[in-house]
Design a protein around this motif. Sequence first.
Motif, short mmCIF file in Angstrom:
data_model
loop_
_atom_site.label_atom_id
_atom_site.label_comp_id
_atom_site.label_asym_id
_atom_site.label_seq_id
_atom_site.Cartn_x
_atom_site.Cartn_y
_atom_site.Cartn_z
N ARG A 1 0.87 -1.29 -0.10
CA ARG A 1 0.07 -0.28 -0.09
C ARG A 1 0.99 1.25 0.20
NH1 ARG A 1 -2.60 -3.06 3.93
NH2 ARG A 1 -4.81 -4.00 3.31
N ALA A 2 0.27 2.31 -0.26
CA ALA A 2 1.04 3.54 -0.57
C ALA A 2 1.46 4.02 0.83
CB ALA A 2 0.23 4.67 -1.13
N GLY B 1 2.82 1.92 2.96
CA GLY B 1 3.84 1.04 3.35
C GLY B 1 3.27 -0.05 4.15
N SER B 2 2.24 -0.46 4.34
CA SER B 2 1.55 -1.57 4.82
C SER B 2 1.27 -2.64 3.78
CB SER B 2 0.47 -1.11 5.59
OG SER B 2 -0.74 -0.79 4.83
N GLY B 3 0.56 -3.71 4.09
CA GLY B 3 -0.09 -4.68 3.21
C GLY B 3 1.12 -5.14 2.13
N LEU B 4 2.39 -5.68 2.51
CA LEU B 4 3.00 -6.23 1.72
C LEU B 4 2.61 -7.62 0.89
CD1 LEU B 4 5.85 -6.25 0.25
CD2 LEU B 4 6.71 -7.71 2.32
N ARG B 5 2.59 -7.66 -0.38
CA ARG B 5 1.86 -8.78 -0.95
C ARG B 5 2.89 -9.39 -1.93
NH1 ARG B 5 -3.25 -7.49 -3.61
NH2 ARG B 5 -3.96 -7.03 -1.66
N VAL B 6 3.35 -10.65 -1.67
CA VAL B 6 4.41 -11.14 -2.75
C VAL B 6 3.73 -11.93 -3.76
CG1 VAL B 6 6.36 -12.54 -3.06
CG2 VAL B 6 6.41 -11.36 -0.86
N LEU B 7 3.81 -11.60 -5.07
CA LEU B 7 3.09 -12.10 -6.08
C LEU B 7 3.62 -13.20 -6.80
CD1 LEU B 7 1.64 -8.74 -7.87
CD2 LEU B 7 0.75 -10.06 -5.93
N THR B 8 4.76 -13.16 -6.82
CA THR B 8 5.88 -14.34 -7.72
C THR B 8 6.79 -14.91 -6.50
OG1 THR B 8 7.56 -12.97 -8.40
CG2 THR B 8 5.32 -13.22 -9.60
N ARG B 9 7.00 -16.16 -7.09
CA ARG B 9 8.10 -16.94 -6.08
C ARG B 9 9.32 -17.32 -6.84
NH1 ARG B 9 6.87 -15.90 -0.60
NH2 ARG B 9 4.63 -15.74 -0.38
N ARG B 10 9.34 -17.12 -7.97
CA ARG B 10 10.42 -17.68 -8.68
C ARG B 10 10.99 -16.48 -9.82
NH1 ARG B 10 9.03 -19.70 -13.57
NH2 ARG B 10 6.91 -20.16 -14.07
N GLY B 11 11.82 -17.03 -10.46
CA GLY B 11 12.28 -16.34 -11.70
C GLY B 11 13.06 -15.08 -11.25
N PHE B 12 13.94 -14.42 -12.52
CA PHE B 12 14.45 -13.15 -12.15
C PHE B 12 13.95 -12.17 -13.09
CE2 PHE B 12 17.84 -10.12 -13.81
CZ PHE B 12 18.72 -10.05 -12.86
N ASN B 13 12.98 -11.40 -12.11
CA ASN B 13 12.28 -10.38 -12.74
C ASN B 13 12.86 -9.00 -12.53
OD1 ASN B 13 10.20 -12.58 -12.84
ND2 ASN B 13 10.10 -12.49 -10.78
N TYR B 14 12.53 -8.13 -13.17
CA TYR B 14 12.76 -6.77 -13.49
C TYR B 14 11.76 -6.03 -14.54
CZ TYR B 14 15.17 -8.10 -17.75
OH TYR B 14 15.41 -8.42 -19.09
N GLY B 15 11.92 -4.62 -14.47
CA GLY B 15 11.48 -3.81 -15.14
C GLY B 15 9.85 -3.50 -14.93
N VAL B 16 9.29 -3.55 -13.54
CA VAL B 16 8.08 -3.67 -13.17
C VAL B 16 7.08 -2.18 -13.56
CG1 VAL B 16 6.29 -3.63 -11.29
CG2 VAL B 16 8.07 -5.26 -11.43
#
Length: 305
Positions: free
Chosen positions: A283-284, A286-301
Amino acid sequence: MSGDRSHDGVRSSILRIASILAVLLAVAGLFAVAPSASADKIVFTRVDGRSGGLVVMRPDGNVVSVARGFVISYYDLSLDGRRLVRSGGQVLVTPFTARDRLAVGRTRVLTRKNPGIWPRWSPNGQSVAGVREVGGSSQVFVVRLGDGQARQLRTSVSMKFPSWSPDGRRIVAQGPRGLWVINVATGAAREILSFDTDNDSASEPAWSPDGRWIAFTRGPRDSTDDPPDSELWRVRPDGSGLRQLTHLTGAAPVGPPAWSPDGRRLAFTMYTGGDNRPVATIRANGSGLRVLTRRGFNYGVDWSR
């Protein structure tokens, strides 16, 4: 008397019809489909083993599509989420289909002028900002798409990671140690945030859709820690209201964060060591951290409608 009874009968019929319509409208309202933020899309590049591609994902983590083989480092989405712009010696645009699949075969050249790396589409869609090397210094350029005119926003220091204000009048960028805001019309620039210590810096800014906040990464410029001790912060465009957003353990934000279209959340990639970079949102505040992916080398969101 008969005329009065006739009028009374008409009024009674009208009232009955009105009552029936009111009930029907109420029932229809119960089943009406409200607009949903799930139509938003988070886009990022994933490299996983020998494969890779551009991933389109809903904010709840459901993958919509993957453009396999489309692995690029620098790109940006239009505000309406219908086009992806990238630069590589020229400005290229690739549309999305109605089902949010990247139509790679329909890529076209917008202009052969080169804005440089970290391309960012202006809010009105008429210009693209980027960063190019000029005389050993990284400078922000703005390329107008209509006539291809490229203009350098000359600054006294090197700049990286430009991000437009919602009204298109200013650009925030990363300077040597802090954040700078540049007037697009005049090129005048001023530093809004810097830190006293040599090994503490603000980097990779992203301006919020409502114009009230700039999110960025704060951390050491040179660190041997793995992952480094970096966190997401936010600040107002005038340099006030500094606030830490994330308090990560065993992870650090990597790359510019991306605001949701309604400005309520931020998406970013986390470096957790090795080749693992999950995509997460908060959330804007700072609360509510939510991890969407568990694998892979990700970038450029990026995040768009």
